[in-house]
Write a protein that holds these residues in place. Structure first.
Motif, short mmCIF file in Angstrom:
data_model
loop_
_atom_site.label_atom_id
_atom_site.label_comp_id
_atom_site.label_asym_id
_atom_site.label_seq_id
_atom_site.Cartn_x
_atom_site.Cartn_y
_atom_site.Cartn_z
N MET A 1 0.85 -1.19 0.00
CA MET A 1 0.00 0.00 0.00
C MET A 1 0.89 1.24 0.00
SD MET A 1 -2.94 1.20 2.73
CE MET A 1 -4.01 -0.18 2.31
N GLY A 2 0.65 2.14 -0.95
CA GLY A 2 1.43 3.36 -1.05
C GLY A 2 1.03 4.39 -0.01
N SER A 3 1.80 5.49 0.04
CA SER A 3 1.53 6.54 1.02
C SER A 3 0.17 7.17 0.80
CB SER A 3 2.64 7.60 0.96
OG SER A 3 3.89 7.03 1.27
N TRP A 4 -0.19 7.38 -0.48
CA TRP A 4 -1.48 8.02 -0.76
C TRP A 4 -2.64 7.10 -0.38
CZ3 TRP A 4 -3.72 12.36 -1.05
CH2 TRP A 4 -4.97 12.50 -1.67
N ASP A 5 -2.51 5.79 -0.66
CA ASP A 5 -3.56 4.85 -0.27
C ASP A 5 -3.68 4.77 1.25
OD1 ASP A 5 -4.08 4.25 -2.92
OD2 ASP A 5 -2.61 2.63 -2.97
N LEU A 6 -2.53 4.80 1.95
CA LEU A 6 -2.56 4.77 3.40
C LEU A 6 -3.19 6.03 3.97
CD1 LEU A 6 -1.76 3.26 5.98
CD2 LEU A 6 0.47 4.39 5.87
N LEU A 7 -2.92 7.18 3.34
CA LEU A 7 -3.51 8.43 3.79
C LEU A 7 -5.02 8.40 3.67
CD1 LEU A 7 -3.24 11.35 4.77
CD2 LEU A 7 -2.87 12.04 2.40
N LYS A 8 -5.52 7.84 2.57
CA LYS A 8 -6.96 7.76 2.38
C LYS A 8 -7.60 6.74 3.33
CE LYS A 8 -6.74 6.87 -2.00
NZ LYS A 8 -7.19 6.56 -3.38
N ALA A 9 -6.90 5.64 3.60
CA ALA A 9 -7.47 4.59 4.43
C ALA A 9 -7.44 4.94 5.92
CB ALA A 9 -6.72 3.27 4.19
N ASP A 10 -6.40 5.60 6.37
CA ASP A 10 -6.25 5.90 7.80
C ASP A 10 -5.51 7.22 7.93
OD1 ASP A 10 -6.22 5.82 10.51
OD2 ASP A 10 -4.99 4.02 10.70
N SER A 11 -6.19 8.31 7.61
CA SER A 11 -5.54 9.61 7.53
C SER A 11 -5.03 10.08 8.89
CB SER A 11 -6.50 10.65 6.95
OG SER A 11 -7.69 10.72 7.72
N TYR A 12 -5.78 9.82 9.97
CA TYR A 12 -5.38 10.32 11.29
C TYR A 12 -4.04 9.72 11.72
CZ TYR A 12 -5.25 10.97 16.33
OH TYR A 12 -4.85 11.26 17.60
N HIS A 13 -3.94 8.38 11.70
CA HIS A 13 -2.70 7.75 12.14
C HIS A 13 -1.56 8.03 11.18
CE1 HIS A 13 -5.60 5.39 14.56
NE2 HIS A 13 -4.62 5.37 15.43
N TYR A 14 -1.87 8.20 9.91
CA TYR A 14 -0.82 8.54 8.95
C TYR A 14 -0.23 9.91 9.28
CZ TYR A 14 1.50 9.60 4.53
OH TYR A 14 2.43 9.94 3.59
N LEU A 15 -1.09 10.88 9.60
CA LEU A 15 -0.60 12.22 9.90
C LEU A 15 0.14 12.25 11.24
CD1 LEU A 15 -3.70 14.34 8.79
CD2 LEU A 15 -1.54 14.05 7.57
N VAL A 16 -0.36 11.51 12.24
CA VAL A 16 0.29 11.49 13.55
C VAL A 16 1.67 10.85 13.46
CG1 VAL A 16 0.16 10.51 15.87
CG2 VAL A 16 -1.85 11.58 14.86
N ASN A 17 1.81 9.80 12.64
CA ASN A 17 3.09 9.11 12.51
C ASN A 17 4.03 9.79 11.53
OD1 ASN A 17 2.54 6.96 14.32
ND2 ASN A 17 1.27 5.99 12.78
N MET A 18 3.58 10.84 10.89
CA MET A 18 4.42 11.54 9.92
C MET A 18 5.58 12.23 10.64
SD MET A 18 3.17 14.48 7.22
CE MET A 18 1.89 13.42 6.57
#
Length: 326
Positions: A1-18
């Motif tokens: 799963m790419g970064s964009w797919d991960l952002l769409k699937a779980d945006s909150y945790h993606y942003l927090v772990n950024m």
């Protein structure tokens, strides 16, 4: 799963772990794009903005958007017409929403104790030998009825060490020890029994308490008949793709938030017939415990090990960690 797919699937945790530099670039991008968009809307009828002067420019609209977004309110620029006031209402609502989201994300990143796992150090290797202190009991070893159980040497055990390098305490620490091994085309997870240091004075039928986490932990798994490692050798570890996994859970004393750290050992990281070099001593003058942190992963072959652990002295140039136990 790419970064964009991960952002769409779980945006909150993606942003927090950024990472922080990505967060800084993202907020800067949002700031410029957001204000540029509304500056263009304001630029359609700049004369409804008071204080722009006789020859208004797109820059005036851009700075008016920034003042509206940040609710600065210097009083120089101000809306006058129904069109500009409508755009101001929309921008104020959107900026309030996005600012709340970004503020919550940054507070979560600052507050969470994820970085604490870097201060919880595991030994880089584990050992298997017959010199470890193993608790023996009637049920496991078929001992006489009058034997109440106790620690004895001469039993095979797998050991590794853990140390907390931060002076801040961890509350309610808990440890899980597992063995991951290949079984045909699948993998099987076994829960492993373990001892933490030497624990006496409590019935073994009760759950053992966890020692003070400021002290180094020596985790020992007894390789007895109930262990999935019983009767195995080094070749079995390699061919079976064995991996020993340790997971520690706890509560950070300062933030009262849960944290977790993990480590694992594969066959090449498990030393057979080795013993760890001692790392704990007491200062004869102050009486404080001293931990030789450089010895965390140091091992020696059994035939080179001293008869008594106290015979290994600490070097003056070594890294010492003084502890004051409560």
């Amino acid at each position: 799963m790419g970064s964009w797919d991960l952002l769409k699937a779980d945006s909150y945790h993606y942003l927090v772990n950024m990472s922080w530099w990505r967060v800084a670039l993202m907020t800067l991008f949002y700031f410029i794009v957001f204000n540029s968009l509304f500056a263009t809307l304001y630029w359609i009828d700049l004369y409804q903005i008071g204080g722009v002067g006789p020859n208004p420019t797109w820059g005036d609209a851009f700075f008016f958007s920034i003042q509206t977004m940040a609710t600065i309110g210097y009083g120089y620029y101000h809306p006058k017409g129904i069109y500009i006031n409508s755009i101001v209402c929309v921008e104020a609502w959107l900026s309030f929403t996005f600012n709340a989201i970004f503020t919550g994300m940054i507070i979560t990143k600052v507050q969470r104790p994820a970085r604490l796992r870097h201060t919880m150090k595991f030994s880089e290797v584990a050992t298997i030998n017959k010199l470890s202190d193993i608790y023996t009991s009637q049920e496991i070893n078929n001992l006489p009825d009058e034997y109440n159980g106790g620690y004895e040497k001469g039993h095979l055990g797998l050991s590794f060490r853990i140390i907390n390098l931060r002076k801040r305490l961890f509350c309610m620490p808990d440890l899980r020890l597992m063995l991951l091994k290949r079984s045909g085309r699948n993998y099987v997870v076994h829960e492993l029994e373990y001892e933490i240091n030497r624990q006496v004075g409590r019935p073994r039928a009760e759950a053992q308490s966890k020692p003070h986490l400021q002290l180094p932990w020596t985790i020992t798994h007894p390789i007895n008949r109930t262990s999935p490692l019983f009767g195995k050798n080094l070749d079995d570890f390699v061919n079976g793709e064995y991996e020993v996994i340790c997971v520690i859970d706890g509560v950070d004393e300062l933030s009262s938030l849960n944290f977790q750290c993990r480590w694992s050992y594969i066959a090449s990281e498990i030393y057979w017939d080795h013993i760890f070099v001692p790392m704990l001593s007491r200062d004869p003058q102050s009486g404080a415990f001293q931990i030789e942190t450089n010895n965390l992963s140091k091992t020696v072959p059994i035939n080179q090990a001293p008869l008594e652990e106290d015979s290994i002295e600490l070097n003056e140039s070594s890294s010492l960690l003084n502890l004051e136990l409560l």
